[in-house]
Design an enzyme around this catalytic site. Sequence first.
Site, mmCIF file in Angstrom:
data_model
loop_
_atom_site.group_PDB
_atom_site.id
_atom_site.type_symbol
_atom_site.label_atom_id
_atom_site.label_comp_id
_atom_site.label_asym_id
_atom_site.label_seq_id
_atom_site.Cartn_x
_atom_site.Cartn_y
_atom_site.Cartn_z
ATOM 1 N N GLU A 55 0.775 -1.318 0.115
ATOM 2 C CA GLU A 55 0.179 0.135 -0.077
ATOM 3 C C GLU A 55 0.876 1.482 0.062
ATOM 4 O O GLU A 55 1.629 1.495 1.029
ATOM 5 C CB GLU A 55 -0.917 0.001 1.240
ATOM 6 C CG GLU A 55 -1.971 -1.349 1.162
ATOM 7 C CD GLU A 55 -2.952 -1.053 0.031
ATOM 8 O OE1 GLU A 55 -3.298 0.061 -0.304
ATOM 9 O OE2 GLU A 55 -3.610 -2.159 -0.406
ATOM 10 N N CYS A 91 -1.731 9.416 2.388
ATOM 11 C CA CYS A 91 -1.451 8.973 1.044
ATOM 12 C C CYS A 91 -2.417 9.073 0.089
ATOM 13 O O CYS A 91 -1.829 9.051 -1.235
ATOM 14 C CB CYS A 91 -1.301 7.349 1.318
ATOM 15 S SG CYS A 91 -2.563 6.378 1.861
#
Length: 484
Positions: free
Chosen positions: A210, A244
Site C-alpha cells: 500500500e 497517502c
Amino acid sequence: MSREQQAVALARKAFETGRSKPLEYRIYQLKSLQRLFIERQQDVSDAIKKDLNKSEVGTQLYETLGLEGEISLAIRKLKDWAAPRPVEKNLLTISDTVYIQPEPLGVVLIIGAWNYPWAVTIQPLIGAIAAGNAAVVKPSEVCVHTAKVMEELLPLYIDKELYPVVTGGVPETQELLRQRFDHIFYTGNSMVGKVIMEAAAKNLTPVTLELGGKSPCYIDKDCDITVACRRVAWGKYTNCGQTCIAPDYILCEPSIQNRVIEEVKKAIKEFYTDDPKTCPDYGRIINQRHFKRIMAMLEDSTIAVGGENDESDCYIAPTVLQDVKPEAKVMQEEIFGPLLPILSIGSLDEAIKFVNKREKPLALYVFSQDNKVINKMRDETSSGGLLANDCLVHYSVSSLPFGGVGNSGMGCYHGKFSFDQLSHLRACLIKQLKMEGVNSMRYPPHTAKKLGWARFFILKTVDLGWLGRMALLAIMVVAVAVVV
C-alpha cells in the site's frame, strides 16, 4: 536468537497449534480488539496527540472509528466469508462438488506507517485475524509514542503469541525481513516497497504493498468551484497533508486559477481560523527531517496562500502555490505535507495527457457536474481509485477495494477484500468413485470420437436448477452407455 526471530517463531508455533482457525476463536479475538478501542481510547488519543498533534475527536474520526466499523463488519460477515464458495461447473463436473475454500495463509508480517498509525496498522491485522492467520505487527518507529502504546496494549487484549508486536527502527525491520513469512503487508512509500518486495522474493513470499504517489485533482471550470475547493482543502490539509490519498496537486484552466486560490483560502480560514497554528484541529509535520524535506520543495514556486512555518514546532501553515511548472521541485515526488500546487492546463484532454505521462497514482480526483467529463477521466486514465466531486471518502467504504496500481502499490484490502487478500482461496473438486465410463474419453487410446465427446462435455458450461441437473445427469448416463 534475536527478539525478531523469537517473535516470528512464537507466532509460527502458535499458528501450528491450530487455535487461530476456528471461527469462534477469530471472533473472540476481534471482539477483544474492538474492546481495546472502547476502553483505551484516551491512551490511543494521547499518544497520537504527542506524535502528530491530532485532537482527540480527530483521532476517533480518522483513526479508530473506521477500525471499529471494520471489526463489526468482520464479526458480522465472517461466517459467510469463510464458507465454501460454489462455482460454475462444466458438463464433465456436473455431478461433482466444486467450490472455493478460503484457508489461512499462515504467519503474516504487517509493517505499519506513521501518518495514520492505528488505522493502517490495525486494519490489515483485522483481515489477518478474520482469515485465521497469525501476524507479527511492526508499528512505525517514527510515531514513537503510538508505537509504545501499541506494544503495551495489543498483548493485553489479543493473543500475544499469535499476534506479537515488534518495535524498533530500520535494523529491527531488516531482521524481520530476513525471516520467512507467508505474506507481507506493507504500508509506506514506493522506495521502501521495492526493498520489501526484494526481501520477500527470496522466499517467494506474496506481498501487499500500500504505497502512494502524486494523486492529481482536476477541477472543471463549469463545476461549483466553491464546494469543490472546500472539499479539496479538507482532503489536502487533514492530518497536515500527511495522507497517502491526499490531493497532491490541482489541474485547472488558467481562467479559474485565481478563483480556486481564493476559495481554498476561504476554506482554510473556515476550518482552521486565521491562525492555524493555534487551531486544535490542525496537525503538525511528524518530525524535523520531514519538515525540511517539505520546505525545500518551496524553493522554486510562488506562494499564493500561507507559507508560514516554525521548525521548532514542526509547523507549516496550509499553503497554496500558484503557476507551478511541471519541472518544479514540488512536482518531483509525493508532497506528503500541506503544500497545494496549482498547475494550469488548457483542457480536459491536456489534463489526461499530463496524468498519463506520470506514474499511476493511488487516487485520482475529478470535480465536474458533467458526467461525460467524469467518465472520460475514468476511461482514459488509470489509478488505484477514482473519486468524483469529493476527496478521501472512498477509503471509508468497506465494500470498495482500497489499493494501488503500478508504482502506487499492489493488492487491496478493506472489508471482505482484506479477508480474501490474506487467505488462500483453495480450489476444491470432490468426485465420487462412480460413473467411470464418463472418463473413458480421457483415457488412451485417444481417438477423434473421444475428442468430440470431450469437446462437448468440457466446453459446455451450465447454470441449471435442481431439476435441470437431474435431467442432465440422466442424459450423461445415456451418453456414457453410448461411449462404452
